[in-house]
Design a protein around this motif. Structure first.
Motif: not given
Length: 247
Positions: A10-12, A37-42, A87-96, A150-158
């Motif tokens: 679900n790209r989230k 536990k989640i952080a965002e940048r552009p 633990y660190v995981t980095i996921i690139k936007k917008p393609e997940y 529950v905290k989230y970032v949804d890559f489909q809806t941004m």
């Protein structure tokens, strides 16, 4: 501990919001602190588990427009001699696209990955419902070290619910004294923090005898040099892409 989910299908990304201190057979915790536990940048999202002090340093580094070349520490030794990691995981936007991951994740086929003390509970729920928010909620009902919103970032809806005001490590520590909850790990009974607990926690944190964490549930280990090079390369590429996008 914690429950983090990389929802590839679900790209989230999702996480609980509980931070805790373990003191014998008692768990002292704070939910919904704003210290996420989640952080965002552009053009990227980072999700973390482990030691709160390390996560604080990594979030500040990650969200700086041009991060320093020198990485934040990936482990530390507390004054009581205990070893702590991140633990660190980095996921690139917008393609997940997962461009870096250091940590021990449980895999459910190619659909999702799970880590933390609630990982098994979350994975069982996701296998039935396919929802990474619902599965974190499910884990919180079964794992005492998972809880809160529950905290989230949804890559489909941004869309995201992690972009509140910055909360410092010092503010998080103060919340344990102001509104912490004490759980008996044997009976699962909870009670508001007492004056005695407040004093003990403050002294233990100051003396390095207690640590606030979203523990991974795994034995800690030091990062390899290959991991440190890989995360540096991943961030360098993200920063360059952000520069190009703004040119």
């Amino acid at each position: 501990m914690t429950t983090n989910v990389l929802d590839h299908h679900n790209r989230k990304v999702t996480s609980d919001s509980r931070w805790s201190i373990t003191a014998g057979r008692q768990l002292i915790f704070v939910d919904n602190s704003g210290f996420e536990k989640i952080a965002e940048r552009p053009l990227a999202v980072m999700i973390c588990a482990g030691d709160a002090k390390l996560i604080d340093e990594w979030k500040r580094w990650f969200t700086t427009p041009i991060p320093a070349n020198e990485l934040p520490p990936t482990d530390r030794i507390e004054l009581d001699g205990s070893f702590h990691e991140i633990y660190v995981t980095i996921i690139k936007k917008p393609e997940y696209a997962v461009v870096f991951s250091s940590g021990d994740y449980k895999q459910l086929e190619h659909r999702a990955s799970f880590t933390g003390s609630g990982a098994d509970f979350a994975m069982a729920c996701y296998a039935i419902n396919g929802c990474s928010e619902k599965c974190v909620d499910s884990a919180s009902a079964q794992d005492p070290r998972t809880g809160g919103d529950v905290k989230y970032v949804d890559f489909q809806t941004m869309t995201s619910n992690v972009n509140g005001p910055y909360v410092s490590m010092q503010e998080l520590e103060q919340m344990f004294s102001d509104r912490g909850t004490v759980m008996d790990l044997d009976t699962k009974q909870t009670s508001p923090i007492s004056a005695m607990n407040k004093t003990e926690i403050a002294k233990a944190l100051e003396a390095g005898r207690a640590s606030i964490a979203a523990p991974t549930g795994r034995a800690p280990r030091a990062w390899t040099m290959e991991e440190k090079v890989a995360v540096s390369d991943a961030m360098r590429a993200i920063v360059e892409q952000e520069k190009a996008a703004n040119a």
